[in-house]
Design a protein around this motif. Sequence first.
Motif, PDB file in Angstrom:
ATOM      1  N   TYR A  76      20.520 100.113  26.116  1.00 25.22           N
ATOM      2  CA  TYR A  76      20.093 101.523  26.070  1.00 25.22           C
ATOM      3  C   TYR A  76      20.799 102.266  24.942  1.00 25.22           C
ATOM      4  CZ  TYR A  76      17.671 100.819  30.499  1.00 25.22           C
ATOM      5  OH  TYR A  76      16.818 100.372  31.464  1.00 25.22           O
ATOM      6  N   ASP A  77      22.069 101.959  24.710  1.00 23.10           N
ATOM      7  CA  ASP A  77      22.785 102.586  23.592  1.00 23.10           C
ATOM      8  C   ASP A  77      22.082 102.274  22.272  1.00 23.10           C
ATOM      9  OD1 ASP A  77      24.714 103.633  25.278  1.00 23.10           O
ATOM     10  OD2 ASP A  77      26.183 102.051  24.892  1.00 23.10           O
ATOM     11  N   ALA A  78      21.750 100.998  22.077  1.00 28.44           N
ATOM     12  CA  ALA A  78      21.111 100.595  20.822  1.00 28.44           C
ATOM     13  C   ALA A  78      19.737 101.237  20.679  1.00 28.44           C
ATOM     14  CB  ALA A  78      20.996  99.070  20.765  1.00 28.44           C
ATOM     15  N   ALA A  79      18.983 101.252  21.764  1.00 26.65           N
ATOM     16  CA  ALA A  79      17.639 101.830  21.714  1.00 26.65           C
ATOM     17  C   ALA A  79      17.707 103.323  21.420  1.00 26.65           C
ATOM     18  CB  ALA A  79      16.912 101.584  23.036  1.00 26.65           C
ATOM     19  N   SER A  80      18.684 104.000  22.002  1.00 28.07           N
ATOM     20  CA  SER A  80      18.741 105.448  21.791  1.00 28.07           C
ATOM     21  C   SER A  80      19.115 105.773  20.347  1.00 28.07           C
ATOM     22  CB  SER A  80      19.705 106.105  22.782  1.00 28.07           C
ATOM     23  OG  SER A  80      21.021 105.657  22.577  1.00 28.07           O
ATOM     24  N   ILE A  81      19.898 104.913  19.729  1.00 24.93           N
ATOM     25  CA  ILE A  81      20.231 105.119  18.305  1.00 24.93           C
ATOM     26  C   ILE A  81      18.977 104.955  17.442  1.00 24.93           C
ATOM     27  CG2 ILE A  81      21.474 104.102  16.338  1.00 24.93           C
ATOM     28  CD1 ILE A  81      23.758 103.499  18.423  1.00 24.93           C
ATOM     29  N   GLU A  82      18.208 103.926  17.762  1.00 24.30           N
ATOM     30  CA  GLU A  82      16.989 103.666  16.992  1.00 24.30           C
ATOM     31  C   GLU A  82      15.986 104.818  17.162  1.00 24.30           C
ATOM     32  OE1 GLU A  82      14.279  99.694  16.096  1.00 24.30           O
ATOM     33  OE2 GLU A  82      15.171  99.927  18.074  1.00 24.30           O
ATOM     34  N   ILE A  83      15.825 105.269  18.408  1.00 26.64           N
ATOM     35  CA  ILE A  83      14.902 106.382  18.676  1.00 26.64           C
ATOM     36  C   ILE A  83      15.397 107.656  17.990  1.00 26.64           C
ATOM     37  CG2 ILE A  83      14.069 107.929  20.510  1.00 26.64           C
ATOM     38  CD1 ILE A  83      13.973 105.394  22.320  1.00 26.64           C
ATOM     39  N   ALA A  84      16.700 107.906  18.044  1.00 24.29           N
ATOM     40  CA  ALA A  84      17.262 109.119  17.438  1.00 24.29           C
ATOM     41  C   ALA A  84      17.008 109.168  15.936  1.00 24.29           C
ATOM     42  CB  ALA A  84      18.756 109.203  17.733  1.00 24.29           C
ATOM     43  N   GLU A  85      17.006 108.018  15.294  1.00 19.82           N
ATOM     44  CA  GLU A  85      16.743 108.007  13.845  1.00 19.82           C
ATOM     45  C   GLU A  85      15.337 108.526  13.539  1.00 19.82           C
ATOM     46  OE1 GLU A  85      17.577 104.026  12.561  1.00 19.82           O
ATOM     47  OE2 GLU A  85      19.758 104.295  12.706  1.00 19.82           O
ATOM     48  N   HIS A  86      14.371 108.091  14.349  1.00 22.14           N
ATOM     49  CA  HIS A  86      13.003 108.601  14.146  1.00 22.14           C
ATOM     50  C   HIS A  86      12.930 110.097  14.432  1.00 22.14           C
ATOM     51  CE1 HIS A  86      10.888 104.870  13.274  1.00 22.14           C
ATOM     52  NE2 HIS A  86      11.610 104.265  14.213  1.00 22.14           N
ATOM     53  N   LEU A  87      13.566 110.528  15.513  1.00 21.84           N
ATOM     54  CA  LEU A  87      13.524 111.943  15.886  1.00 21.84           C
ATOM     55  C   LEU A  87      14.156 112.809  14.785  1.00 21.84           C
ATOM     56  CD1 LEU A  87      14.547 111.660  19.658  1.00 21.84           C
ATOM     57  CD2 LEU A  87      12.232 112.012  18.740  1.00 21.84           C
ATOM     58  N   SER A  88      15.284 112.354  14.277  1.00 24.11           N
ATOM     59  CA  SER A  88      15.977 113.126  13.243  1.00 24.11           C
ATOM     60  C   SER A  88      15.175 113.182  11.949  1.00 24.11           C
ATOM     61  CB  SER A  88      17.362 112.523  12.977  1.00 24.11           C
ATOM     62  OG  SER A  88      18.149 112.586  14.145  1.00 24.11           O
ATOM     63  N   ALA A  89      14.349 112.155  11.736  1.00 27.55           N
ATOM     64  CA  ALA A  89      13.489 112.129  10.546  1.00 27.55           C
ATOM     65  C   ALA A  89      12.201 112.919  10.761  1.00 27.55           C
ATOM     66  CB  ALA A  89      13.164 110.679  10.175  1.00 27.55           C
ATOM     67  N   GLY A  90      12.088 113.576  11.948  1.00 26.40           N
ATOM     68  CA  GLY A  90      10.919 114.431  12.184  1.00 26.40           C
ATOM     69  C   GLY A  90       9.735 113.731  12.813  1.00 26.40           C
ATOM     70  N   ARG A  91       9.939 112.494  13.275  1.00 30.16           N
ATOM     71  CA  ARG A  91       8.827 111.766  13.899  1.00 30.16           C
ATOM     72  C   ARG A  91       8.952 111.791  15.428  1.00 30.16           C
ATOM     73  NH1 ARG A  91       9.937 108.637   9.343  1.00 30.16           N
ATOM     74  NH2 ARG A  91      11.477 107.372  10.429  1.00 30.16           N
ATOM     75  N   ASP A  92       7.975 112.374  16.123  1.00 25.08           N
ATOM     76  CA  ASP A  92       7.957 112.323  17.583  1.00 25.08           C
ATOM     77  C   ASP A  92       7.917 110.869  18.048  1.00 25.08           C
ATOM     78  OD1 ASP A  92       7.835 115.076  17.702  1.00 25.08           O
ATOM     79  OD2 ASP A  92       5.687 115.150  18.107  1.00 25.08           O
ATOM     80  N   VAL A  93       8.559 110.612  19.164  1.00 18.88           N
ATOM     81  CA  VAL A  93       8.542 109.266  19.753  1.00 18.88           C
ATOM     82  C   VAL A  93       7.971 109.365  21.165  1.00 18.88           C
ATOM     83  CG1 VAL A  93       9.941 107.304  20.524  1.00 18.88           C
ATOM     84  CG2 VAL A  93      10.548 108.525  18.410  1.00 18.88           C
ATOM     85  N   VAL A  94       6.998 108.504  21.460  1.00 17.02           N
ATOM     86  CA  VAL A  94       6.418 108.423  22.802  1.00 17.02           C
ATOM     87  C   VAL A  94       6.975 107.182  23.488  1.00 17.02           C
ATOM     88  CG1 VAL A  94       4.286 108.044  24.099  1.00 17.02           C
ATOM     89  CG2 VAL A  94       4.327 109.710  22.236  1.00 17.02           C
ATOM     90  N   PHE A  95       7.722 107.401  24.567  1.00 10.83           N
ATOM     91  CA  PHE A  95       8.239 106.267  25.338  1.00 10.83           C
ATOM     92  C   PHE A  95       7.304 106.029  26.516  1.00 10.83           C
ATOM     93  CE2 PHE A  95      10.727 104.054  28.497  1.00 10.83           C
ATOM     94  CZ  PHE A  95      11.423 103.118  27.743  1.00 10.83           C
ATOM     95  N   LEU A  96       6.733 104.831  26.580  1.00  7.24           N
ATOM     96  CA  LEU A  96       5.751 104.488  27.610  1.00  7.24           C
ATOM     97  C   LEU A  96       6.453 104.023  28.882  1.00  7.24           C
ATOM     98  CD1 LEU A  96       3.465 102.308  25.287  1.00  7.24           C
ATOM     99  CD2 LEU A  96       3.157 104.738  25.851  1.00  7.24           C
ATOM    100  N   CYS A  97       6.078 104.608  30.014  1.00  5.93           N
ATOM    101  CA  CYS A  97       6.732 104.289  31.290  1.00  5.93           C
ATOM    102  C   CYS A  97       5.686 103.822  32.295  1.00  5.93           C
ATOM    103  CB  CYS A  97       7.409 105.536  31.857  1.00  5.93           C
ATOM    104  SG  CYS A  97       8.533 106.348  30.710  1.00  5.93           S
ATOM    105  N   GLU A  98       5.970 102.747  32.970  1.00  4.77           N
ATOM    106  CA  GLU A  98       5.119 102.333  34.100  1.00  4.77           C
ATOM    107  C   GLU A  98       5.169 103.443  35.154  1.00  4.77           C
ATOM    108  OE1 GLU A  98       7.186  98.842  35.220  1.00  4.77           O
ATOM    109  OE2 GLU A  98       6.876  97.893  33.279  1.00  4.77           O
TER     110      GLU A  98
END
Lengths: 233, 233
Positions: A76-98
């Motif tokens: 989760y730490d690694a994933a949140s870093i990767e997601i944060a990079e997109h967010l900081s670059a101005g790209r919305d991220v959609v996380f798909l949940c069952e």
Amino acid sequence: MSATLYGVGVGPGDPELLTLKAHRLIREAAVVAYPVNAKGEGFAHTVVGKFLQSNAIHLPIHVPMKTERAPAQCAYDAASIEIAEHLSAGRDVVFLCEGDPFFFGSFMYLFERLKGDHPCKVVPGVTSLTACAAELGRPLAARNDVLKVLPAPLDAAALTRELETAQSAAIIKVGRHFDKVRGVVEALGLTSEAWIVEAATNPEQKVRRLGDVPAGDRPYFSTILIYRGEEQW
Amino acid sequence: MSATLYGVGVGPGDPELLTLKAHRLIREAAVVAYPVNAKGEGFAHTVVGKFLQSNAIHLPIHVPMKTERAPAQCAYDAASIEIAEHLSAGRDVVFLCEGDPFFFGSFMYLFERLKGDHPCKVVPGVTSLTACAAELGRPLAARNDVLKVLPAPLDAAALTRELETAQSAAIIKVGRHFDKVRGVVEALGLTSEAWIVEAATNPEQKVRRLGDVPAGDRPYFSTILIYRGEEQW
């Protein structure tokens, strides 16, 4: 300014059970993240695959399923870093949940890591709880019924105590706990009120009376519903 | 051959939280039925009004809200006869349900009366349970948490007993039971973990800490969420 992380519930499996809002966000998504198993397969991703843009950026997130927590926390730490990079670059991220993001889901672990620095929104979805009842054709609860959602890994004593005072119960994540759970239900004399729904709204769905199922493990996405609420009128 | 009765969940209020399936059935519906209050207003009907065909046949169903059951039973009997006439004439009927049809809804009373003679299907919807958690921005439950849905009209002793063994609880239909429920939550020392969400996803939505709300009645569609599950990690 940061873009937004959306935790989006995709429902129990039938793609037509997406909400209009989930459908819109998923169709427009530039970046989609989703949990995957060790083989790289992701249930939520499979449900919505046909709605995704062909050039969407994919972030599959593998979380080791182990009793100790450290490997999952690292994932989760690694994933949140990767997601944060997109967010900081101005790209919305959609996380798909069952099902629904906040109903026994893993989205909360990313949400907790990211909400301090980025806008995070949750789009609720249809849970397996009501999808199972709909497929079974029996109500979950009415009026002043107490409804309990009980994870099957709980020990037999806890399950017994909770079932004794519930008009309605959904025992989720049955999987390898099937024999234990059935033993509890039988000891309480509730077998005639109990049904098991496997893979609700998916092509491999099965709906049976609890008493008709042979001993042994069941799929993880199996739910036992017990309803002994007020007389139907 | 009879046409089909569809019990369709319309979700908690935001029209974008309809499922694709509900949206399709409602747009195509030749006959729509829905509960209304004494003034003829229907919440579920209001949510989906803009999706209905202009020539759809409307069947508003008024059920008297009284403690004794006979008036309500008579209203459901009359409504089921009216619906059955359309079904027998080959016209599908879409019954609009707040939230989910089988989650503390009234659809079950029509379903029980009609399922013997007519095909009846249920389309699950987003419940207020997960919609409230999404708006609040706090998870409902995770891993092996016990989650309980408790109607606020339960007496204080029953609420106390159930809250003592729940990692997570949603107390629904708060309305005029607010002061009693808050007293129970305070006596258990849970006030700091408790929030109240009114009219989730609707324009008049309010989200507050339980401790910040003055004494007195709250709207019927108010839910108190209490989460004391495992430490977030």
